[in-house]
Design a protein around this motif. Sequence first.
Motif, PDB file in Angstrom:
ATOM      1  N   TYR A 206      -9.407   0.244  -8.272  1.00 48.03           N
ATOM      2  CA  TYR A 206      -9.939   0.656  -7.080  1.00 48.03           C
ATOM      3  C   TYR A 206      -9.812   1.510  -6.275  1.00 48.03           C
ATOM      4  CZ  TYR A 206      -8.931  -0.348  -2.089  1.00 48.03           C
ATOM      5  OH  TYR A 206      -8.453  -0.083  -0.677  1.00 48.03           O
ATOM      6  N   SER A 210     -12.881   2.097  -4.154  1.00 49.86           N
ATOM      7  CA  SER A 210     -12.451   2.218  -2.575  1.00 49.86           C
ATOM      8  C   SER A 210     -12.871   3.620  -2.394  1.00 49.86           C
ATOM      9  CB  SER A 210     -11.222   1.993  -2.652  1.00 49.86           C
ATOM     10  OG  SER A 210     -10.183   2.908  -3.099  1.00 49.86           O
ATOM     11  N   ASN A 212     -10.007   5.895  -1.940  1.00 51.94           N
ATOM     12  CA  ASN A 212      -8.860   5.962  -0.942  1.00 51.94           C
ATOM     13  C   ASN A 212      -8.029   6.595  -1.487  1.00 51.94           C
ATOM     14  OD1 ASN A 212      -7.143   5.043   0.234  1.00 51.94           O
ATOM     15  ND2 ASN A 212      -7.501   2.555   0.360  1.00 51.94           N
ATOM     16  N   GLU A 263       1.065  -0.509  -1.205  1.00 52.90           N
ATOM     17  CA  GLU A 263       0.502   1.097  -1.444  1.00 52.90           C
ATOM     18  C   GLU A 263       1.927   1.708  -0.120  1.00 52.90           C
ATOM     19  OE1 GLU A 263      -2.310   1.422   2.266  1.00 52.90           O
ATOM     20  OE2 GLU A 263      -3.689   2.082   1.127  1.00 52.90           O
ATOM     21  N   GLY A 272      -3.444  -2.699   4.625  1.00 55.02           N
ATOM     22  CA  GLY A 272      -4.459  -2.651   4.135  1.00 55.02           C
ATOM     23  C   GLY A 272      -6.103  -3.127   5.100  1.00 55.02           C
ATOM     24  N   SER A 273      -6.633  -2.900   5.616  1.00 48.24           N
ATOM     25  CA  SER A 273      -7.895  -3.557   6.116  1.00 48.24           C
ATOM     26  C   SER A 273      -8.109  -4.574   5.521  1.00 48.24           C
ATOM     27  CB  SER A 273      -8.515  -2.595   7.007  1.00 48.24           C
ATOM     28  OG  SER A 273      -9.633  -1.634   5.840  1.00 48.24           O
ATOM     29  N   GLN A 276     -10.307  -3.905   3.037  1.00 53.14           N
ATOM     30  CA  GLN A 276     -10.035  -2.932   1.759  1.00 53.14           C
ATOM     31  C   GLN A 276      -9.410  -4.079   1.327  1.00 53.14           C
ATOM     32  OE1 GLN A 276      -7.315   0.161   3.870  1.00 53.14           O
ATOM     33  NE2 GLN A 276      -8.091   1.810   3.479  1.00 53.14           N
ATOM     34  N   LYS A 315     -20.387   1.744  -2.088  1.00 54.34           N
ATOM     35  CA  LYS A 315     -19.178   0.801  -3.495  1.00 54.34           C
ATOM     36  C   LYS A 315     -19.245  -0.329  -3.606  1.00 54.34           C
ATOM     37  CE  LYS A 315     -14.959   1.334   0.605  1.00 54.34           C
ATOM     38  NZ  LYS A 315     -15.944   1.936   1.436  1.00 54.34           N
TER      39      LYS A 315
END
Length: 360
Positions: A206, A210, A212, A263, A272-273, A276, A315
Amino acid sequence: MRFIELWTNQFRNLVSQRIPVDNRQVFLIGPNGQGKTNLLEALYALCYGSSFRTNQLKELTVHGEKAFKIVGIYLGDDQIRHTLMLEWKDGKRSMSLDDREVKDRKELIYNIPCIVFSHDDIFFIKGEPEQRRRFFDQTMSMYNPLFFDDLRRYRLVLRQRNQAIKDGRFELLDLYDLQLAKYGLAIQSERTRAVYEFDQIFPSMYKDVSQNTMEVHIEYHPSWNDCATEEEIVEYLARTRSRDISMLTTTSGIHRDRFLVMEAGQPFSQTGSTGQLRLASLIFRTAQMAFFQKKTGKEPLILVDDVLLELDFEKREHFLHLMQTYCQAFFTFLPEEHYFSELAEEGALLYTVQEGRFLN
Ligand SMILES: Nc1ncnc2c1ncn2[C@@H]1O[C@H](COP(=O)(O)OP(=O)(O)OP(=O)(O)O)[C@@H](O)[C@H]1O
């Protein structure tokens, strides 16, 4: 393993036809509602004898008819051609492999491991706990026949125990509690191990895709968290029996376990959005592929239903890089999604789908 050709007969909107698919990559391209997902569903139904869209096989027959049939010819890992058949007729399912009747669908699970990527996968992240239980149970059942058997037995005992509670036949509960504890503990232990291993795969995948900076990881919270032995579970069930009787159901057990995607200490479904969460659900499936491979050394068949649409170029690149280890893949695309060329290998098979027909 690879499917070589498919025959469809009265299956949803698919025209009865022979579809050659002898390629590692098969692309199904067409506008909405033409039958792309229906073909993925037919393939899945051949692999497992069930649909990923409905529990009712009768829905798969073309409107107005009472039967459908699909046949798939595939090249097995043994390099021999095999023929799989699924038929729904007179309200009954029948399946055969090389003309031999398949009596239990369990025989098929280990025959052609198949993983579907679909929009509904987002519910693994943001849906009810039941959705995540189903995901992890499926993940474990794909490589572990004992786990699959324990689940079946547990569900049967649970149904019987709940019925006994409803019928006021409390004298049966001692026996059911012993069985529930036996199968439940085996499932709980396997879930604990599997989540630990899955959590070695999913977070880094992930993070890679992402970009992230926050860590996302999986937590497993068993309903019988404080019980480490069958005896302790039986004692717990005895202690909570009056609660079960007043609620008319079994209020604890592995059917109440929770799997959380977290998270920074919060459920990811809340932090998360939508983008996401959608990405995380794709990575869930990719991690399932990787996990299956790690356990069995085999590559699965994958069915990818138009899920790349919402990823930006970068992505998508990362994601596609992660999901290359399959024996065969079927992808659906809308005609305007030109990026399928980013994915197609040389010689890939392309079909245009029009009103249930596959043209190339
Ligand atoms: N039992 C059925 N009998 C006949 N037609 C059906 C049946 N079930 C669904 N359909 C038809 O199949 C079509 C939907 O096909 P499918 O779900 O494969 O679409 P798709 O090509 O994947 O499109 P999308 O890109 O929107 O997902 C619709 O036209 C629907 O009316």
